[in-house]
Design an enzyme around this catalytic site. Sequence first.
Site, mmCIF file in Angstrom:
data_model
loop_
_atom_site.group_PDB
_atom_site.id
_atom_site.type_symbol
_atom_site.label_atom_id
_atom_site.label_comp_id
_atom_site.label_asym_id
_atom_site.label_seq_id
_atom_site.Cartn_x
_atom_site.Cartn_y
_atom_site.Cartn_z
ATOM 1 N N THR A 129 22.437 31.510 -35.478
ATOM 2 C CA THR A 129 23.313 31.978 -36.552
ATOM 3 C C THR A 129 22.515 32.357 -37.789
ATOM 4 O OG1 THR A 129 25.178 30.669 -35.740
ATOM 5 C CG2 THR A 129 25.235 31.335 -38.055
ATOM 6 N N GLN A 174 22.307 33.934 -25.349
ATOM 7 C CA GLN A 174 22.759 33.565 -24.007
ATOM 8 C C GLN A 174 21.876 34.159 -22.917
ATOM 9 O OE1 GLN A 174 24.920 31.377 -23.445
ATOM 10 N NE2 GLN A 174 26.257 31.289 -25.228
ATOM 11 N N SER A 178 18.092 31.320 -29.341
ATOM 12 C CA SER A 178 18.607 29.984 -29.630
ATOM 13 C C SER A 178 17.909 28.977 -28.741
ATOM 14 C CB SER A 178 20.120 29.930 -29.386
ATOM 15 O OG SER A 178 20.611 28.614 -29.514
ATOM 16 N N HIS A 198 18.715 25.613 -28.169
ATOM 17 C CA HIS A 198 19.520 24.678 -27.379
ATOM 18 C C HIS A 198 20.259 25.344 -26.231
ATOM 19 C CE1 HIS A 198 23.763 25.359 -28.854
ATOM 20 N NE2 HIS A 198 23.103 25.966 -29.830
ATOM 21 N N THR A 230 9.970 24.112 -45.074
ATOM 22 C CA THR A 230 9.114 23.411 -44.121
ATOM 23 C C THR A 230 9.678 23.521 -42.714
ATOM 24 O OG1 THR A 230 8.406 21.841 -45.812
ATOM 25 C CG2 THR A 230 8.114 21.171 -43.520
ATOM 26 N N CYS A 287 31.952 28.123 -30.672
ATOM 27 C CA CYS A 287 32.225 28.329 -32.090
ATOM 28 C C CYS A 287 33.709 28.491 -32.361
ATOM 29 C CB CYS A 287 31.484 29.563 -32.602
ATOM 30 S SG CYS A 287 29.704 29.324 -32.651
#
Length: 405
Positions: A79, A193, A213, A215, A252, A340
């Site tokens: 995102t 995806q 992404s 995860h 960081t 989402c």
Amino acid sequence: MTGRRERIYLDHNASAPLLPEARQAAVAALELGNPSSAHREGRAARAACENARTSVARLIGGAGGPIPAENVVFTSGATEAAAQLLSPHWLIGGKAVQVSRLAVIETDHPATRKGGSFAAEAITRLPVDANGIVDLGALAVFAEATGAAGPAMLAISWANSETGVIQPLEAIRAVLAEKCSVHPVLLVLDAAQTAGRIAVDLAATGADAIILSGHKMGAVKGVGAMALRTLGTRPFALLRGGGQERGMRAGTEALPAIASFGAAAEACFARWEDISTRLGAMRDRLEDELTRRLPGAIILGKGAERLPNTVAMVHPGVKAETAQIALDLAGIAVSAGSACSSGKVGPSHVVAALAKAGLGVDPALGAIRVSFGLETDEGALDRFVFEYQRLAGRSATKSGSAAAA
């Protein structure tokens, strides 16, 4: 007393299970210092960060080998990467430009569909056909209308998060090449995806940038990346105030998450042959069982190329939200849409767009999405079919009783 049946997780598109290699890498990185520090501890942390960057670059390098690792910019997730890329403010060929308009696809993930920081009047939502493929005629109209106004952008989900439908990049690029002879149309691909499930070759896609992404491919949550075809064409920094990520993303680096991302990318690269063959066979078998046992079931995107691990289905008389709850109680985790939006009451914008394009489904029903990985066995998918068939049977019985009354 009998024990509870083991739960079955079939929602990998929401978040893939944490891979052992990714967990180990994250734990090891917890002991490291700040990657920006110049001392030994900082240098060790920087090495871990750059190793992860190299691993992600290799995963998306395709046949030509890894892309330059410096072209991978770590973010807090897909995102954030989308928010930075979907901006009118870019460097193109090293020169600051204002991107005039943005086109997105009606069925895409909210992170791209809502248009980032573009003004509402500058955003065009392109329709799709009944399979969820972008309307190339509408794309051509957009490209022609914006070509004379200045640089524009097309930002699309390469693979739809709900149906798994993969957009035809070659045909899309052909339209852009034909209709945009004056000014370029930047191409941004949401590959959240896609990466780790089908081959990703950044150069071959023709994209200026892709969104990743961690995860979704088995890393810890809270890390993603944008990968740029060239550093001379990139968005302005979204987060400013430091020199991290070569000045393209201040703050960081979240080193444990980044190390986990790198380990997950390496694992996907190593298991690619299994991913590309076994998952597709499992998907086809699941769809055959569903259509055999549930003749009224409609597989969304059946006529298009799709991700090998994703099946989205609508069945008459079975509301997706009801089915999701019932399956959860039966020990099976599936989704009634993208993560989402699935926690909110309301119809799927994806199903609504497909119905508008002519697919014979009731948008109010929504769709059940089943998504899985190499950790999933066929017995788990069989149990899903059994439980869903029972649910559909109960729904049909209730409908019959109501009609008789």
